[in-house]
Design a protein around this motif. Structure first.
Motif, PDB file in Angstrom:
ATOM      1  N   GLY A  47      21.791  76.112  53.671  1.00 26.00           N
ATOM      2  CA  GLY A  47      21.138  77.077  52.787  1.00 26.00           C
ATOM      3  C   GLY A  47      21.860  78.399  52.742  1.00 26.00           C
ATOM      4  N   SER A  48      22.286  78.899  53.917  1.00 23.80           N
ATOM      5  CA  SER A  48      23.000  80.178  53.931  1.00 23.80           C
ATOM      6  C   SER A  48      24.364  80.049  53.268  1.00 23.80           C
ATOM      7  CB  SER A  48      23.133  80.718  55.352  1.00 23.80           C
ATOM      8  OG  SER A  48      23.995  79.915  56.113  1.00 23.80           O
ATOM      9  N   PHE A  49      25.006  78.891  53.393  1.00 22.23           N
ATOM     10  CA  PHE A  49      26.277  78.670  52.719  1.00 22.23           C
ATOM     11  C   PHE A  49      26.113  78.769  51.209  1.00 22.23           C
ATOM     12  CE2 PHE A  49      28.934  75.589  50.435  1.00 22.23           C
ATOM     13  CZ  PHE A  49      30.176  76.157  50.641  1.00 22.23           C
ATOM     14  N   PHE A  50      25.075  78.089  50.681  1.00 20.92           N
ATOM     15  CA  PHE A  50      24.859  78.127  49.236  1.00 20.92           C
ATOM     16  C   PHE A  50      24.431  79.510  48.766  1.00 20.92           C
ATOM     17  CE2 PHE A  50      24.646  73.413  49.471  1.00 20.92           C
ATOM     18  CZ  PHE A  50      25.608  73.154  48.518  1.00 20.92           C
ATOM     19  N   LYS A  51      23.703  80.232  49.588  1.00 19.54           N
ATOM     20  CA  LYS A  51      23.320  81.596  49.225  1.00 19.54           C
ATOM     21  C   LYS A  51      24.567  82.475  49.138  1.00 19.54           C
ATOM     22  CE  LYS A  51      20.106  85.233  50.488  1.00 19.54           C
ATOM     23  NZ  LYS A  51      19.063  85.665  51.417  1.00 19.54           N
ATOM     24  N   GLN A  52      25.469  82.337  50.104  1.00 16.61           N
ATOM     25  CA  GLN A  52      26.722  83.092  50.097  1.00 16.61           C
ATOM     26  C   GLN A  52      27.569  82.687  48.887  1.00 16.61           C
ATOM     27  OE1 GLN A  52      29.109  82.480  53.575  1.00 16.61           O
ATOM     28  NE2 GLN A  52      30.677  83.929  52.956  1.00 16.61           N
ATOM     29  N   LEU A  53      27.592  81.399  48.575  1.00 15.05           N
ATOM     30  CA  LEU A  53      28.347  80.907  47.424  1.00 15.05           C
ATOM     31  C   LEU A  53      27.792  81.483  46.125  1.00 15.05           C
ATOM     32  CD1 LEU A  53      30.642  79.009  46.530  1.00 15.05           C
ATOM     33  CD2 LEU A  53      28.950  77.184  46.410  1.00 15.05           C
ATOM     34  N   ASP A  54      26.466  81.539  46.009  1.00  9.39           N
ATOM     35  CA  ASP A  54      25.846  82.148  44.825  1.00  9.39           C
ATOM     36  C   ASP A  54      26.254  83.611  44.688  1.00  9.39           C
ATOM     37  OD1 ASP A  54      24.534  79.869  44.006  1.00  9.39           O
ATOM     38  OD2 ASP A  54      22.619  80.404  44.939  1.00  9.39           O
ATOM     39  N   GLY A  55      26.271  84.328  45.809  1.00 13.01           N
ATOM     40  CA  GLY A  55      26.683  85.733  45.782  1.00 13.01           C
ATOM     41  C   GLY A  55      28.123  85.889  45.332  1.00 13.01           C
ATOM     42  N   THR A  56      28.986  85.026  45.830  1.00 16.79           N
ATOM     43  CA  THR A  56      30.396  85.078  45.456  1.00 16.79           C
ATOM     44  C   THR A  56      30.578  84.786  43.971  1.00 16.79           C
ATOM     45  OG1 THR A  56      31.023  84.359  47.674  1.00 16.79           O
ATOM     46  CG2 THR A  56      32.685  84.123  45.964  1.00 16.79           C
ATOM     47  N   ILE A  57      29.857  83.791  43.471  1.00 19.00           N
ATOM     48  CA  ILE A  57      29.941  83.452  42.051  1.00 19.00           C
ATOM     49  C   ILE A  57      29.466  84.619  41.202  1.00 19.00           C
ATOM     50  CG2 ILE A  57      28.933  81.983  40.246  1.00 19.00           C
ATOM     51  CD1 ILE A  57      29.002  79.682  42.341  1.00 19.00           C
ATOM     52  N   THR A  58      28.362  85.241  41.596  1.00 14.32           N
ATOM     53  CA  THR A  58      27.830  86.385  40.857  1.00 14.32           C
ATOM     54  C   THR A  58      28.836  87.529  40.830  1.00 14.32           C
ATOM     55  OG1 THR A  58      25.581  85.781  41.472  1.00 14.32           O
ATOM     56  CG2 THR A  58      25.922  88.036  40.731  1.00 14.32           C
ATOM     57  N   LEU A  59      29.450  87.798  41.975  1.00 12.70           N
ATOM     58  CA  LEU A  59      30.449  88.856  42.068  1.00 12.70           C
ATOM     59  C   LEU A  59      31.615  88.594  41.116  1.00 12.70           C
ATOM     60  CD1 LEU A  59      31.359  91.418  43.687  1.00 12.70           C
ATOM     61  CD2 LEU A  59      32.559  89.831  45.190  1.00 12.70           C
ATOM     62  N   HIS A  60      32.104  87.372  41.092  1.00 14.99           N
ATOM     63  CA  HIS A  60      33.229  87.032  40.225  1.00 14.99           C
ATOM     64  C   HIS A  60      32.832  87.056  38.752  1.00 14.99           C
ATOM     65  CE1 HIS A  60      36.431  86.138  43.100  1.00 14.99           C
ATOM     66  NE2 HIS A  60      35.464  85.708  43.902  1.00 14.99           N
ATOM     67  N   GLN A  61      31.593  86.676  38.460  1.00 13.57           N
ATOM     68  CA  GLN A  61      31.144  86.744  37.066  1.00 13.57           C
ATOM     69  C   GLN A  61      31.107  88.187  36.584  1.00 13.57           C
ATOM     70  OE1 GLN A  61      27.410  84.581  37.371  1.00 13.57           O
ATOM     71  NE2 GLN A  61      28.287  82.799  36.377  1.00 13.57           N
ATOM     72  N   ARG A  62      30.630  89.096  37.439  1.00 14.58           N
ATOM     73  CA  ARG A  62      30.607  90.514  37.055  1.00 14.58           C
ATOM     74  C   ARG A  62      32.019  91.041  36.847  1.00 14.58           C
ATOM     75  NH1 ARG A  62      26.274  92.201  41.560  1.00 14.58           N
ATOM     76  NH2 ARG A  62      24.424  91.428  40.530  1.00 14.58           N
ATOM     77  N   LYS A  63      32.914  90.648  37.739  1.00 15.81           N
ATOM     78  CA  LYS A  63      34.305  91.090  37.617  1.00 15.81           C
ATOM     79  C   LYS A  63      34.907  90.566  36.315  1.00 15.81           C
ATOM     80  CE  LYS A  63      38.631  91.165  40.208  1.00 15.81           C
ATOM     81  NZ  LYS A  63      39.309  90.731  41.435  1.00 15.81           N
ATOM     82  N   LEU A  64      34.624  89.314  35.992  1.00 19.19           N
ATOM     83  CA  LEU A  64      35.130  88.722  34.752  1.00 19.19           C
ATOM     84  C   LEU A  64      34.581  89.465  33.540  1.00 19.19           C
ATOM     85  CD1 LEU A  64      36.646  86.479  33.205  1.00 19.19           C
ATOM     86  CD2 LEU A  64      34.576  85.095  33.423  1.00 19.19           C
ATOM     87  N   GLU A  65      33.289  89.799  33.554  1.00 21.45           N
ATOM     88  CA  GLU A  65      32.688  90.519  32.431  1.00 21.45           C
ATOM     89  C   GLU A  65      33.345  91.887  32.253  1.00 21.45           C
ATOM     90  OE1 GLU A  65      28.547  90.602  33.428  1.00 21.45           O
ATOM     91  OE2 GLU A  65      28.255  88.484  32.928  1.00 21.45           O
ATOM     92  N   LYS A  66      33.620  92.579  33.359  1.00 29.05           N
ATOM     93  CA  LYS A  66      34.284  93.889  33.268  1.00 29.05           C
ATOM     94  C   LYS A  66      35.686  93.752  32.694  1.00 29.05           C
ATOM     95  CE  LYS A  66      31.811  96.175  37.029  1.00 29.05           C
ATOM     96  NZ  LYS A  66      31.912  96.771  38.361  1.00 29.05           N
ATOM     97  N   LEU A  67      36.402  92.732  33.127  1.00 26.78           N
ATOM     98  CA  LEU A  67      37.758  92.520  32.616  1.00 26.78           C
ATOM     99  C   LEU A  67      37.748  92.146  31.139  1.00 26.78           C
ATOM    100  CD1 LEU A  67      39.370  90.637  35.628  1.00 26.78           C
ATOM    101  CD2 LEU A  67      39.899  92.952  34.834  1.00 26.78           C
ATOM    102  N   GLN A  68      36.736  91.380  30.709  1.00 33.60           N
ATOM    103  CA  GLN A  68      36.640  91.028  29.300  1.00 33.60           C
ATOM    104  C   GLN A  68      36.357  92.259  28.450  1.00 33.60           C
ATOM    105  OE1 GLN A  68      33.673  87.927  29.641  1.00 33.60           O
ATOM    106  NE2 GLN A  68      35.215  86.316  29.445  1.00 33.60           N
ATOM    107  N   GLU A  69      35.509  93.153  28.950  1.00 35.70           N
ATOM    108  CA  GLU A  69      35.241  94.400  28.229  1.00 35.70           C
ATOM    109  C   GLU A  69      36.492  95.268  28.168  1.00 35.70           C
ATOM    110  OE1 GLU A  69      32.544  95.528  26.519  1.00 35.70           O
ATOM    111  OE2 GLU A  69      31.835  93.464  26.779  1.00 35.70           O
TER     112      GLU A  69
END
Length: 59
Positions: free
Chosen positions: A26-48
């Motif tokens: 469970g903690s692994f998947f929670k950490q993975l979700d956080g990492t995915i969210t972080l990268h999605q935000r970074k991608l959105e900033k780069l697209q802008e």
């Protein structure tokens, strides 16, 4: 196997991880979700940023 025999199916053992292992999974998947969210935000900033540079280039 051509057919499913309900009695045999219901008597099959189901392996379930111990609670400590479930918590680790469970903690692994929670950490993975956080990492995915972080990268999605970074991608959105780069697209802008890309969009802004393209507008500057063609104005």
């Amino acid at each position: 196997m051509n057919e499913l025999v309900v009695d045999e199916f219901l008597n099959q053992p189901v392996l379930v991880p111990e609670l400590s292992e479930q918590q680790k999974i469970g903690s692994f998947f929670k950490q993975l979700d956080g990492t995915i969210t972080l990268h999605q935000r970074k991608l959105e900033k780069l697209q802008e940023l890309k969009k802004g540079y393209l507008q500057k280039m063609f104005c």
